[in-house]
Design an enzyme around this catalytic site. Sequence first.
Site, PDB file in Angstrom:
ATOM      1  CG  ASP A  43      -0.346   0.022   2.518  1.00  0.00           C
ATOM      2  OD1 ASP A  43       0.868   0.274   2.575  1.00  0.00           O
ATOM      3  OD2 ASP A  43      -1.050  -0.202   3.505  1.00  0.00           O
ATOM      4  CG  ASP A  86      -6.577  -5.055   1.755  1.00  0.00           C
ATOM      5  OD1 ASP A  86      -7.242  -4.371   0.947  1.00  0.00           O
ATOM      6  OD2 ASP A  86      -6.212  -4.616   2.853  1.00  0.00           O
ATOM      7  CB  CYS A 135     -13.040 -26.916   6.698  1.00  0.00           C
ATOM      8  SG  CYS A 135     -11.686 -25.746   6.437  1.00  0.00           S
ATOM      9  CB  CYS A 140      -7.925 -25.431   6.849  1.00  0.00           C
ATOM     10  SG  CYS A 140      -8.631 -25.407   8.504  1.00  0.00           S
ATOM     11  CB  CYS A 151     -11.116 -28.145   9.662  1.00  0.00           C
ATOM     12  SG  CYS A 151     -11.855 -26.557  10.113  1.00  0.00           S
ATOM     13  CG  HIS A 163     -11.042 -22.315   9.847  1.00  0.00           C
ATOM     14  ND1 HIS A 163     -11.539 -23.377   9.117  1.00  0.00           N
ATOM     15  CD2 HIS A 163     -12.050 -21.416   9.929  1.00  0.00           C
ATOM     16  CE1 HIS A 163     -12.793 -23.138   8.799  1.00  0.00           C
ATOM     17  NE2 HIS A 163     -13.126 -21.951   9.282  1.00  0.00           N
TER      18      HIS A 163
END
Lengths: 406, 406
Positions: free
Chosen positions: B93, B296, B334, B336, B339, B365
Amino acid sequence: MQKNFVLSTTDRHSKARRGQLTTAHGVIDTPAFMPIGTQGTVKAVTPRELRELDAQIILGNTYHLFVRPGLDVIKHFGGLHNFMNWDGPILTDSGGYQIFSLAKLRKITDGGVEFQNHIDGARAFISPEVAMEIQAALGGDIAMALDECVPYPCEYDYAAQSAELTTRWAKRCKEWKEQNAQRPTLNVQRPTDVVMSAVSAEFGADAPTAPELLFGIVQGATFEDLRKQSAQAIVDLDFDGYAIGGVSVGEPEEEMMRAVESAEPFLPRDKSRYAMGLGTPPQLLEMIARGMDMFDCVLPTRLARNGTAFTTTGTLNLKNAQFALDKSPIEENCACDACREFSRGYIRHLIKAEEILGLRLITLHNLHSYLNLMKRARTEIESGTFDQFRKAFVAGYKTRDPMMVE
Amino acid sequence: MQKNFVLSTTDRHSKARRGQLTTAHGVIDTPAFMPIGTQGTVKAVTPRELRELDAQIILGNTYHLFVRPGLDVIKHFGGLHNFMNWDGPILTDSGGYQIFSLAKLRKITDGGVEFQNHIDGARAFISPEVAMEIQAALGGDIAMALDECVPYPCEYDYAAQSAELTTRWAKRCKEWKEQNAQRPTLNVQRPTDVVMSAVSAEFGADAPTAPELLFGIVQGATFEDLRKQSAQAIVDLDFDGYAIGGVSVGEPEEEMMRAVESAEPFLPRDKSRYAMGLGTPPQLLEMIARGMDMFDCVLPTRLARNGTAFTTTGTLNLKNAQFALDKSPIEENCACDACREFSRGYIRHLIKAEEILGLRLITLHNLHSYLNLMKRARTEIESGTFDQFRKAFVAGYKTRDPMMVE
């Protein structure tokens, strides 16, 4: 009873031993370092990372887990292994040490210890039998007998009485295990009517069975004769392994070494020996040279959170400005992920900026450093070169690290 | 100039777009979510984990990195990619947003912004040219033009003047890039003599070259005509991509949607569009439906640290007692690591016990959840079913999540 410990090599120039301790969840090569998973997690580290670090066993703190989340929760999840998703061996301490160091309003009697926990002040009572029952519920592979850990310095008379109490408690722990092997634990006799909030009658028919292995703990403070008497008395009770407790509680290093040296000759060769709650890397090597096999210590994880990294030549405080532009890894030729991927300068920035990744990386490195030191010690013992290695390592270790107490 | 953005599919029922943005460090599939690496790290996450999460680009905060560790340090390490060991694309940024939200004693003139940083209070001055020079030193793939982000609510007259200032600054950023493409940056004209502590003459001959891509930022607060005028003026300057700034600063959701809807028709189809600093999962889908490509947001990482997990049906506060005995993962099915390996009950315990592993697991997650939502959106756009998917997702999302401001 099947042998749980096999001694494969003993050093000719020191008392160092190379062995293997077998548990239901795996084999532990000794000398071994056990990362501490106080509250059901080795701080900031996943079980996957522990496996990648080749950690073969971790330690769970009974007192902390008893207080939070409580045994009803851990039991609901089928024990500590399932709860935290660690499928390797776990040693649980008895909770005694933390009751004496963290809890409030302790009242010690022959029956056990009454205390208020340090989180919400709830009262609880732990007897030798209750300590065993809690550890059975946690489901670790190795349980520790309840002991009283006296502070340093300690009067001789108190240390003597305390060591005798520890022996009486050890006997009751052993008896509990024998009575509860493969059996529900409903028949525990509560020595007082103080309510145990977590170990409740709800356990019912699916109450946990006794832990596979039970280690006795030698006490006796810094007094040689008490250490000897304690070792003899505890060994007479015949445990699966032996720990030396009450060390690294603030005493000078020479006193610590002498305490271990006083007890060690009375420990059987064919059982593993665990020096509790220490120490710095040189101290670990000195303890190995004095016949110790297993270690646990908060230093690698706790100091990491303060920006301190262990190397083979001493500790580095990565907060120091000297590292700001340092492109080298924490330690040259270190195989850990932190050293293979990140610079001292970057890690220093993370620590200064209070970024979690900073303490994660140093924690990984420090655990690797401790575990790798044990791996190296095992190789050196096998090669018959341990004592030279120890002397060179200790001589080359430049910093005087804190002896910290958990 | 080579095309950096290729539009492969546009939705027939909404303005949703499926595209690819190419940078020197890799291709970004859009719609894309960019995890925020404020201080040179996505909080609590390693670059390896980011790659495992399939993050294709991350965001670096110019202001934070300028303040700490400072550009001299990052430049010494060869730029932000090397410093943090992330080899994928980075968007930086301009620093403007944080100067207006975090720094103290701001003085805005046509020349730039004078401020005192929030860490040690040191004074600094950032002009459009300096913002470009800092971003060049960071070495990101996509730089942002310096803008003024006005608060909500904002008077019409101030918003109008501010949007015009942002346009004048954008023009100077563009000019700086053109002048400095492939050239050292010694010829930057400092508009005042306030000392820039980090961007110093020391850069010398090895000064960084201009960033590869530069995005302009549309402002105009919540006023439709100002949003339109700003979009037209910024697009006239011809940037590599366009951002809509000054949204998600506390305004009602309808105002946020309207601000984007007002500007979008004036943005060219063949450039990527970045809606800055938002939002909840439903908001992201709504933004995609309104023609936005890149996002973002601090929510997935920031809320994780407070124990809040994102699921496809809303957020869960894992501190709640209802999860204490919950053996299910944060979200069923899920993929991930959190999980696949851990229960809600265990993660709740970690959060209650303030263990770092708890926020690590929720962070993983949540990032997976956001990145996976973008993956799903891309697939749905390709299949021509995005709009149905969006409507069903938004209707099924039960919680009203905070709109947070970084």
